[in-house]
Design a protein around this motif. Structure first.
Motif, PDB file in Angstrom:
ATOM      1  N   GLY A   1     -56.937  -1.277 -27.306  1.00 20.72           N
ATOM      2  CA  GLY A   1     -56.574   0.469 -26.780  1.00 20.72           C
ATOM      3  C   GLY A   1     -57.196   0.670 -27.133  1.00 20.72           C
ATOM      4  O   GLY A   1     -58.499   0.687 -27.710  1.00 20.72           O
ATOM      5  N   ALA A   2     -56.606   2.079 -27.089  1.00 16.33           N
ATOM      6  CA  ALA A   2     -56.975   3.767 -28.365  1.00 16.33           C
ATOM      7  C   ALA A   2     -58.391   2.786 -29.071  1.00 16.33           C
ATOM      8  O   ALA A   2     -58.967   3.910 -29.410  1.00 16.33           O
ATOM      9  N   LEU A   3     -57.889   2.528 -30.043  1.00 24.66           N
ATOM     10  CA  LEU A   3     -58.633   2.474 -31.123  1.00 24.66           C
ATOM     11  C   LEU A   3     -59.441   1.372 -31.811  1.00 24.66           C
ATOM     12  O   LEU A   3     -59.937   0.562 -32.258  1.00 24.66           O
ATOM     13  N   GLY A   4     -59.366   0.417 -30.257  1.00 21.84           N
ATOM     14  CA  GLY A   4     -60.495  -0.889 -30.061  1.00 21.84           C
ATOM     15  C   GLY A   4     -62.013  -0.157 -30.319  1.00 21.84           C
ATOM     16  O   GLY A   4     -62.740   1.097 -30.083  1.00 21.84           O
TER      17      GLY A   4
ATOM     18  N   LYS B   1     -59.612  -3.934 -51.325  1.00 19.29           N
ATOM     19  CA  LYS B   1     -59.491  -3.479 -50.126  1.00 19.29           C
ATOM     20  C   LYS B   1     -60.667  -2.916 -49.627  1.00 19.29           C
ATOM     21  O   LYS B   1     -61.383  -2.916 -49.984  1.00 19.29           O
ATOM     22  N   ILE B   2     -60.457  -2.983 -47.975  1.00 23.05           N
ATOM     23  CA  ILE B   2     -61.274  -2.018 -47.292  1.00 23.05           C
ATOM     24  C   ILE B   2     -60.399  -1.297 -46.259  1.00 23.05           C
ATOM     25  O   ILE B   2     -60.233  -1.557 -46.082  1.00 23.05           O
ATOM     26  N   ASP B   3     -61.657  -0.576 -46.088  1.00 22.27           N
ATOM     27  CA  ASP B   3     -61.028   0.951 -44.621  1.00 22.27           C
ATOM     28  C   ASP B   3     -62.253  -0.096 -43.597  1.00 22.27           C
ATOM     29  O   ASP B   3     -63.877   0.011 -43.306  1.00 22.27           O
ATOM     30  N   CYS B   4     -61.774   0.281 -42.621  1.00 26.21           N
ATOM     31  CA  CYS B   4     -62.620  -0.360 -41.134  1.00 26.21           C
ATOM     32  C   CYS B   4     -63.164   1.162 -41.182  1.00 26.21           C
ATOM     33  O   CYS B   4     -62.569   1.649 -41.331  1.00 26.21           O
ATOM     34  N   PRO B   5     -64.662   1.347 -40.709  1.00 23.99           N
ATOM     35  CA  PRO B   5     -65.073   2.738 -40.990  1.00 23.99           C
ATOM     36  C   PRO B   5     -65.252   3.166 -39.064  1.00 23.99           C
ATOM     37  O   PRO B   5     -65.180   3.956 -39.062  1.00 23.99           O
ATOM     38  N   TYR B   6     -64.624   2.061 -38.074  1.00 25.89           N
ATOM     39  CA  TYR B   6     -64.523   2.364 -37.077  1.00 25.89           C
ATOM     40  C   TYR B   6     -63.095   3.200 -36.656  1.00 25.89           C
ATOM     41  O   TYR B   6     -63.213   3.866 -35.894  1.00 25.89           O
ATOM     42  N   CYS B   7     -62.303   2.277 -36.806  1.00 20.58           N
ATOM     43  CA  CYS B   7     -60.740   2.750 -36.872  1.00 20.58           C
ATOM     44  C   CYS B   7     -59.440   3.073 -37.813  1.00 20.58           C
ATOM     45  O   CYS B   7     -58.970   3.585 -37.513  1.00 20.58           O
ATOM     46  N   GLY B   8     -60.316   2.965 -39.236  1.00 19.89           N
ATOM     47  CA  GLY B   8     -59.966   3.292 -39.904  1.00 19.89           C
ATOM     48  C   GLY B   8     -58.703   2.757 -40.555  1.00 19.89           C
ATOM     49  O   GLY B   8     -57.529   3.030 -41.617  1.00 19.89           O
ATOM     50  N   ARG B   9     -58.268   1.339 -40.237  1.00 19.73           N
ATOM     51  CA  ARG B   9     -57.275   0.561 -40.846  1.00 19.73           C
ATOM     52  C   ARG B   9     -57.864   0.211 -42.313  1.00 19.73           C
ATOM     53  O   ARG B   9     -58.857   0.119 -42.309  1.00 19.73           O
ATOM     54  N   ASN B  10     -56.492   0.022 -42.676  1.00 18.32           N
ATOM     55  CA  ASN B  10     -56.968  -0.411 -44.593  1.00 18.32           C
ATOM     56  C   ASN B  10     -57.168  -1.652 -45.080  1.00 18.32           C
ATOM     57  O   ASN B  10     -55.449  -2.787 -44.094  1.00 18.32           O
TER      58      ASN B  10
END
Ligand SMILES: [Zn+2]
Length: 60
Positions: free
Chosen positions: A21-24, A38-47
């Motif tokens: 979708g939009a965040l893909g 923990k880590i944040d995805c640098p692309y979509c910001g998911r934690n």
């Protein structure tokens, strides 16, 4: 703006493609460090939160 989505995972090594979708975004691999859990995805910001580390912290 939507709040960052938190994904609880059981492995230090994870892959994220944004869920489509939009965040893909192209699939990337992330490594959760022991000291942060923990880590944040640098692309979509998911934690991404390592479940074992999270449980240890909240149980105390
Ligand atoms: Zn992502």
């Amino acid at each position: 703006m939507q709040p960052a989505e938190i994904q609880y995972v059981d492995d230090h090594h994870i892959a994220c493609d944004g869920g489509g979708g939009a965040l893909g975004h192209p699939k990337i691999y992330l490594h959760i460090k022991d000291d942060t859990g923990k880590i944040d995805c640098p692309y979509c910001g998911r934690n991404f939160v390592y479940r074992a580390a999270y449980g240890k912290k909240s149980a105390h």
